[in-house]
Design a protein around this motif. Structure first.
Motif, short mmCIF file in Angstrom:
data_model
loop_
_atom_site.label_atom_id
_atom_site.label_comp_id
_atom_site.label_asym_id
_atom_site.label_seq_id
_atom_site.Cartn_x
_atom_site.Cartn_y
_atom_site.Cartn_z
N SER A 212 40.70 41.09 28.57
CA SER A 212 40.95 40.90 29.99
C SER A 212 39.69 40.39 30.67
CB SER A 212 41.36 42.24 30.64
OG SER A 212 40.26 43.14 30.60
N VAL A 213 39.88 39.92 31.90
CA VAL A 213 38.76 39.54 32.75
C VAL A 213 38.81 40.44 33.98
CG1 VAL A 213 37.75 37.70 34.17
CG2 VAL A 213 38.85 37.13 31.99
N THR A 214 37.67 41.04 34.31
CA THR A 214 37.60 41.88 35.51
C THR A 214 36.40 41.41 36.34
OG1 THR A 214 36.35 43.55 34.28
CG2 THR A 214 38.72 43.89 34.47
N ILE A 215 36.40 41.81 37.61
CA ILE A 215 35.36 41.28 38.51
C ILE A 215 34.92 42.33 39.51
CG2 ILE A 215 36.94 40.28 40.23
CD1 ILE A 215 34.96 37.75 40.08
N ALA A 216 33.66 42.20 39.93
CA ALA A 216 33.10 43.09 40.95
C ALA A 216 32.25 42.24 41.88
CB ALA A 216 32.25 44.17 40.29
N ARG A 217 31.89 42.78 43.03
CA ARG A 217 30.99 42.03 43.92
C ARG A 217 29.97 42.96 44.56
NH1 ARG A 217 35.39 40.73 48.75
NH2 ARG A 217 35.15 42.74 49.77
N GLY A 218 28.89 42.33 44.99
CA GLY A 218 27.82 43.12 45.60
C GLY A 218 26.91 42.22 46.40
N PRO A 219 25.90 42.82 47.01
CA PRO A 219 25.05 42.05 47.92
C PRO A 219 23.93 41.28 47.25
CG PRO A 219 24.45 44.37 47.98
CD PRO A 219 25.61 44.27 47.05
N SER A 220 23.67 41.51 45.97
CA SER A 220 22.54 40.83 45.31
C SER A 220 22.92 40.56 43.87
CB SER A 220 21.30 41.74 45.36
OG SER A 220 21.30 42.64 44.26
N PRO A 221 22.15 39.73 43.16
CA PRO A 221 22.48 39.45 41.76
C PRO A 221 22.41 40.68 40.87
CG PRO A 221 20.58 38.12 42.49
CD PRO A 221 21.01 38.94 43.66
N SER A 222 21.77 41.72 41.37
CA SER A 222 21.69 42.96 40.59
C SER A 222 22.59 44.05 41.16
CB SER A 222 20.24 43.46 40.56
OG SER A 222 19.41 42.46 40.04
N GLY A 223 23.44 43.69 42.08
CA GLY A 223 24.37 44.64 42.67
C GLY A 223 23.76 45.34 43.88
N PRO A 224 24.16 46.59 44.18
CA PRO A 224 25.18 47.32 43.44
C PRO A 224 26.55 46.65 43.57
CG PRO A 224 24.59 48.46 45.47
CD PRO A 224 23.65 47.31 45.35
N PHE A 225 27.31 46.70 42.48
CA PHE A 225 28.59 46.02 42.43
C PHE A 225 29.74 47.01 42.57
CE2 PHE A 225 25.82 43.12 39.99
CZ PHE A 225 26.07 41.94 40.67
N SER A 226 30.78 46.61 43.29
CA SER A 226 32.00 47.42 43.26
C SER A 226 33.17 46.56 42.82
CB SER A 226 32.26 48.10 44.60
OG SER A 226 32.00 47.19 45.62
N GLY A 227 34.01 47.16 41.97
CA GLY A 227 35.10 46.43 41.32
C GLY A 227 36.17 45.99 42.31
N ALA A 228 36.84 44.91 41.95
CA ALA A 228 37.93 44.40 42.79
C ALA A 228 39.09 45.38 42.76
CB ALA A 228 38.39 43.04 42.27
N PRO A 229 39.85 45.47 43.88
CA PRO A 229 41.00 46.37 43.90
C PRO A 229 42.12 45.93 42.95
CG PRO A 229 40.84 45.10 45.95
CD PRO A 229 39.60 44.82 45.17
N HIS A 230 42.12 44.65 42.57
CA HIS A 230 43.26 44.14 41.80
C HIS A 230 42.91 43.86 40.33
CE1 HIS A 230 40.93 40.73 43.08
NE2 HIS A 230 41.59 39.92 42.30
N ASN A 231 41.81 44.45 39.83
CA ASN A 231 41.48 44.22 38.41
C ASN A 231 42.60 44.71 37.51
OD1 ASN A 231 38.97 42.95 38.37
ND2 ASN A 231 37.92 44.87 38.90
N PRO A 232 42.85 44.12 36.35
CA PRO A 232 42.16 42.94 35.84
C PRO A 232 42.64 41.65 36.49
CG PRO A 232 43.89 43.59 34.33
CD PRO A 232 43.88 44.62 35.42
N LEU A 233 41.70 40.74 36.60
CA LEU A 233 42.00 39.43 37.18
C LEU A 233 42.94 38.66 36.26
CD1 LEU A 233 40.83 37.92 39.60
CD2 LEU A 233 38.89 37.25 38.20
N VAL A 234 42.71 38.80 34.97
CA VAL A 234 43.52 38.12 33.95
C VAL A 234 43.68 39.06 32.77
CG1 VAL A 234 43.56 36.28 32.23
CG2 VAL A 234 42.64 35.80 34.49
#
Ligand code: 6LW
Length: 528
Positions: A212-234
């Motif tokens: 699968s592919v999953t994704i997260a986002r955050g404010p910097s290249p090192s995070g902190p990251f939080s996962g998307a609500p709809h994971n897995p993306l694929v």
């Protein structure tokens, strides 16, 4: 990408896993894994991510990869290709055995020449390379840690270091980042900047049916990251889709501002969703953004079933690849130009056997990928001064060979599957095919391997893959020597991360390859 436009899937047929993509000056450039084959890491370009052209390889010289000594399944794993500061950068894990570790290559022209490569101080697989606006370079990977006491490598999930791209030295200790939603083997990380967010996209679940592919986002290249609500993306897990094992993707913003993901998938042949003859191939899906999150569609096969033909250029007259060899030609743990001599006989490639066959880790073999489900792989050989034939291989344990030459008056087909081997023999056909009959059949012996796929349908309860026929051409047409079960040359059975590759080989003496061509067609199926 217009939503209703059917995408050309697979985008890059034949074993081409772990795709990575970047967009520079109106061209998309893609790179995929090549494992124990050389030249290593094919590079493709495309104007539109529909028609894709192979333009060269990253590793075309000795020492760029440690492939000559890697075990099967090792070698060049998942690359990341990016363009930064006017140069192409490609990072790749050169894995196992004599592999160099994570290597950074650079080039002005992605068709080559690529640099010798700098080994990065980054312990892990699937490195990604990204820069922030301060030009700090982040290498994000599926990290390992060496246990000093046991000498074992422990998985750390997704990790990141900053590096000096000139020396490969780490400028920071590895830190651990978001590592997915709990699936096994968090890997294949890629970092992207879009708007105010940095996105960390990864693969998890393993590269088989759980992928699968999953994704997260955050404010910097090192995070902190939080996962998307709809994971897995694929993911294709638990589905009956024709394309399975979907995962390991890379996102790209297209020229028109729309987005797409390239990713790997398989086209298994059985109702159990197993047995993919071509292993993992490159697919593409459209991606749309909603509320700052990407959404991807499931991977669908298109309905192109156009016949395909590739006649391998043996003479160097057509657009030459590396060292004048057809860029599609690959060899196992050696470069094709180390295995074959193009200068010995005009219009032919000369193989010289060292007394080993396809069971060898570096056979005297050159080949091309199987790229369609239905296949006719054909070669014409001059076997008067040697013995050899045509092979369709997955790895050194698993191959179907047709061999002739030497003092034998026969043509023998043999199927090798780990410790089991079976062989069949027919008499050499009476006359040469296109050649002068007085030279005898060995002057131009035509051999062919045909793959006939089973049709996969909703109510078709077979656990099969395809039938492989080994054939020799006689005066009246093709003569069947054997037909064997293609499951034994598929991704669920074999050891390598690759797919089927077929071509001529020499066992001993001189074998001149006079022609090599691949014809094929994908098949109709009830499930897309
Ligand atoms: C690759 C890993 C994977 O490094 O398989 O699908 C490994 N993913 O990410 C070899 O291709």
């Amino acid at each position: 990408m217009a939503e209703n436009d059917a995408l050309p899937n697979p985008l890059i047929p034949g074993f081409h896993p772990d795709p990575s993509v970047c967009f520079v000056d109106g061209w998309y450039y893609l790179a995929t894994s090549s494992f124990e084959y050389l030249p290593g890491i094919p590079v493709f370009r495309s104007r539109d991510l529909r028609e894709v052209e192979l333009i060269g390889h990253v590793a075309v010289r000795e020492g760029q990869l440690g492939v000559p000594g890697v075990p099967t399944g090792g070698g060049a794993w998942a690359p990341t290709i990016r363009h930064h500061d006017g140069r192409f950068h490609l990072v790749v894990p050169d894995m196992l055995g004599t592999g160099r570790g994570n290597v950074l290559f650079t080039a002005d022209d992605p068709a080559g020449t690529w640099s010798d490569g700098v080994v990065m101080e980054a312990l892990g697989i699937d490195p990604d390379i990204a820069w922030d606006e301060d030009r700090t370079c982040y290498v994000t990977m599926s990290g390992f840690m060496l246990d000093d006491e046991t000498g074992e490598l422990n998985h750390l999930g997704i990790t990141q270091v900053t590096i000096d791209t000139e020396t490969g030295k780490a400028l920071s200790e590895p830190i651990r980042l978001w590592s997915g939603t709990g699936g096994m083997f968090p890997e294949a990380p890629h970092l992207y900047r879009r708007g105010e967010h940095w996105y960390l996209m990864i693969a998890e679940g393993g590269t088989e049916r759980g992928h699968s592919v999953t994704i997260a986002r955050g404010p910097s290249p090192s995070g902190p990251f939080s996962g998307a609500p709809h994971n897995p993306l694929v993911t294709a897990r638990g589905t009956d889709r024709a394309v399975q094992n979907t995962g390991h993707g890379d996102l790209i913003e297209m020229a028109d501002g729309s987005w797409a993901m390239v990713l790997l998938g398989t086209r298994p042949r059985s109702t159990t969703r197993a047995f993919a003859p071509m292993g993992r191939e490159t697919f593409i899906v459209p991606v749309t953004w909603v509320d700052g999150w990407p959404y991807a569609e499931p991977v669908r096969l298109d309905d192109r079933h156009a016949p395909h033909e590739h006649v391998v250029d043996l003479g160097g007259a057509a657009p030459a690849g590396e060292q004048g060899f057809d860029p599609e030609l690959i060899a196992v743990r050696r470069f094709p130009w180390e295995v074959a001599d193009a200068a010995a006989r005009p219009g032919a490639l000369r193989l010289t056997g060292r007394g080993v066959g396809m069971e060898d880790l570096a056979p005297d073999f050159i080949g091309i990928r199987q790229s369609t489900e239905g296949l006719e792989l054909e070669c014409e050989l001059d076997l008067r001064a040697g013995a050899g034939g045509l092979s369709l291989r997955f790895d050194e344990h698993s191959h179907l060979d047709i061999e002739a030459g030497g003092a034998e008056g026969t043509v023998r087909a043999s199927m090798h599957t780990y410790s089991l081997a079976q062989s069949w023999e027919v008499l050499l056909p009476d006359a040469g095919t296109d050649g002068d009959a007085t030279d005898g059949p060995l002057a131009r012996l035509a051999l062919r391997i045909v793959a006939e796929p089973f049709v996969v349908g909703a109510l078709n309860m077979n656990a099969s893959c395809d039938t492989l026929r080994a054939q020799v051409r006689g005066a009246d047409g093709w003569i069947d020597i054997a037909s064997v079960d293609g499951r034994f040359l598929s991704s669920d059975v074999c050891e390598s991360f690759t797919g089927r590759v077929g071509g001529p080989y020499a066992r001993e003496g001189v074998v001149d390859v006079l022609a090599l061509r691949r014809r094929g067609q994908d098949i109709e199926r009830a499930i897309r």
